[in-house]
Design an enzyme around this catalytic site. Structure first.
Site, PDB file in Angstrom:
ATOM      1  N   HIS A  80      11.079  -0.197  43.297  1.00 17.97           N
ATOM      2  CA  HIS A  80      11.790  -1.153  44.154  1.00 17.97           C
ATOM      3  C   HIS A  80      10.917  -2.257  44.765  1.00 17.97           C
ATOM      4  O   HIS A  80      11.436  -3.089  45.504  1.00 17.97           O
ATOM      5  CB  HIS A  80      12.538  -0.449  45.298  1.00 17.97           C
ATOM      6  CG  HIS A  80      13.327   0.734  44.910  1.00 17.97           C
ATOM      7  ND1 HIS A  80      14.264   0.715  43.908  1.00 17.97           N
ATOM      8  CD2 HIS A  80      13.315   2.014  45.386  1.00 17.97           C
ATOM      9  CE1 HIS A  80      14.810   1.916  43.790  1.00 17.97           C
ATOM     10  NE2 HIS A  80      14.245   2.720  44.655  1.00 17.97           N
ATOM     11  N   ASP A 241       7.954   5.807  39.661  1.00 20.21           N
ATOM     12  CA  ASP A 241       7.312   7.102  39.895  1.00 20.21           C
ATOM     13  C   ASP A 241       8.266   8.271  39.666  1.00 20.21           C
ATOM     14  O   ASP A 241       7.858   9.315  39.138  1.00 20.21           O
ATOM     15  CB  ASP A 241       6.685   7.168  41.287  1.00 20.21           C
ATOM     16  CG  ASP A 241       7.616   6.717  42.405  1.00 20.21           C
ATOM     17  OD1 ASP A 241       8.810   6.447  42.151  1.00 20.21           O
ATOM     18  OD2 ASP A 241       7.144   6.636  43.554  1.00 20.21           O
TER      19      ASP A 241
END
Length: 502
Positions: A80, A241
């Site tokens: 993000h 991740d």
């Protein structure tokens, strides 16, 4: 003798693992901490150069003989983030991160322009949540107009590291789905969401090409020389991740559920189709393997046990011993562990509460157990939503700090009534990036192995840390979980009433 390097560019640190697939072992692990710029307005930023400097430091710690054996690199990055880059490749401002809440007003503006949160789900599969990349662009236009004027490309954190390594700009579908702009059903940019974000600009021109998960490119000559690496090193597509942790825990085929017990908690699974919740009960992401990755995030997991341990003056390392002698259900105590509010369910203004206290059950062991149970029940609530959507699971892969607790591993097995396995490799995201690099390198050099077979071959579990459901405990937790749900319903009603009053 080739080695495959996984880099995990997180919020707190950069980690490097070097994996030898022939020996089936990690031959080196190095890390470097990162700073964080925090503002009173909720902003959380980092300079992209800090990531590069930390990567240089990690490679500098890697022995020259090992560096000479590196065949490919995969990059995992915090999702993000917003890295604004000009036409010459210069970073124009600090990167706004996933935990940045200063753009929450812009989230509302985008969703309003698109026709509301429900319309955003219809258009792209997800609403525009605080922290997602989309809201960071209009914030930049308002607060950093000089940056907006020079903007040529929007990169995510792992995209920028790939750009530094290769000189090429690209974005892969998994991390791209965390921007809020990607229609996860079609794997294309949503024109309507892009227009709602910035009606006056052809926003698609600022986004790099989308590439498949097995994509790779050669490292640039300059970076290879600087890091003392072979010039034919390939850099894989990489991913967010969570997507890389899915690979690193073997969650690349339907049926496996990965659970991370960290400060916050996450549940994610592999799906062979888009799994979108019309009520936005979970994030409908793509994976970094060509599939989809429905993900649930709760905001209060180890933070609950840590707060209780601090209150009673002991360390969570001693938590299992403190709980010894207590029983499932904590003798009637129930904790709603919403110390940070909550994302799933959507109760951002909720607060933690301890319910069911009497003269006999208010002991530190029961309170600690209630905290652990409450955090686990919150994740179970999300699990129920995935199961109601038709997903089935045969096991849980457990990671994160909470997975080190034998009591918590057994509790998860009993509450979810599923066997629990703990992967041997603790650095799931970095290891997943190394495995993706192995896969992409093989595809580029003529190997036909798919990511599922690679995961089966290389992701190993620690059998000594495994846990299986115990029937008596499963029954006891079933009753206690229903009590938790009743208290949760009361909390929802109270907050719904407060919203109506306002």
């Amino acid at each position: 003798m080739s080695l495959f390097v996984g880099l995990d560019v997180g919020t707190q640190s950069v980690k490097l693992v070097a994996y030898d697939p022939q020996a089936r072992r990690i031959v080196a692990t190095h890390g470097q901490p990162l700073e964080l710029i925090a503002g009173n307005d909720g902003s959380r930023e980092q300079h992209a150069q800090w990531w590069i400097d930390a990567i240089r430091t990690c490679f500098g710690k890697l022995e020259p003989a090992l560096r000479a054996r590196v065949a490919a690199i995969g990059v995992s990055g915090q999702q993000h983030g917003f890295v604004p880059v000009d036409a010459d490749g210069n970073v124009l401002a600090p990167a706004k991160l996933w935990c940045d809440t200063s753009t929450s007003g812009e989230c509302d503006e985008i969703m309003s322009a698109a026709g509301g949160a429900q319309r955003c789900v219809e258009l792209a599969g997800n609403p525009i949540l605080a922290g997602y990349t989309a809201s960071k662009l209009p914030w930049t236009r308002k607060h950093r107009p000089e940056v907006y004027a020079k903007l040529a490309t929007i990169l995510l954190p792992h995209d920028y590291v790939n750009f530094w390594l290769t000189g090429e700009r690209w974005m892969e579908y998994g991390d791209a789905s965390g921007t809020g702009w990607l229609d996860v059903r079609t794997r294309t940019w949503s024109r309507e969401i892009l227009a709602a974000t910035d009606a006056g600009t052809a926003l698609a021109a600022f986004l790099p090409p989308l590439v498949d998960a097995d994509h790779s490119a050669f490292i640039s000559r300059a970076v290879a020389e600087e890091l003392d690496l072979p010039r034919d090193v390939r850099v894989s597509a990489g991913g967010g991740d969570n997507m890389m942790a899915a690979v690193g825990t073997g969650n690349v085929v339907p049926g496996v559920l990965t659970m991370s017990l960290g400060t916050s908690g996450t549940l994610f699974a592999c799906a062979d189709r888009p799994v979108v919740d019309e009520a936005a009960g979970w994030a409908a992401f793509c994976s970094s393997t060509g599939s989809w990755l429905p993900l649930i995030c709760t905001m209060n997991t180890t933070v609950a046990t840590e707060n209780v341990a601090r209150l009673f003056g002991f360390s969570t390392r001693d938590g299992d011993a403190v709980m010894a002698g207590t029983a499932p259900g904590a003798d009637g105590l129930t904790m709603l562990p919403f110390f940070n509010g909550e994302r799933t369910p959507d109760l951002p203004n909720a607060r933690a509460s301890l319910l069911g206290m009497d003269m006999g059950n208010l002991t530190r062991g029961n309170v600690y157990r209630a905290a652990m149970e409450g955090a686990t029940y919150a994740l179970r609530n999300g699990f129920d939503s995935l199961r109601n959507a038709g997903m089935t699971f045969d096991s849980i892969r457990l990671t994160g700090g909470g997975s080190h607790s034998a009591a918590w591993r057994q509790m998860v097995a009993d509450v979810f009534d599923l066997p629990v396995q703990v992967p041997e490799q603790a650095e799931g995201a970095a290891f997943g990036a190394a495995l993706q690099a192995l896969w992409a390198h093989g595809r580029a050099t003529g190997a036909d192995a798919d990511i599922a077979s690679i995961a089966r071959e290389h992701v190993r579990v620690d059998e000594a840390a495994s846990a299986r459901p115990q029937p008596e405990a499963v029954a006891a937790y079933r009753e206690a979980y229903q009590r938790f749900l009743r208290h949760l319903d009361n909390e929802r009603q109270q907050h719904a009433g407060a919203s109506t009053t306002r």
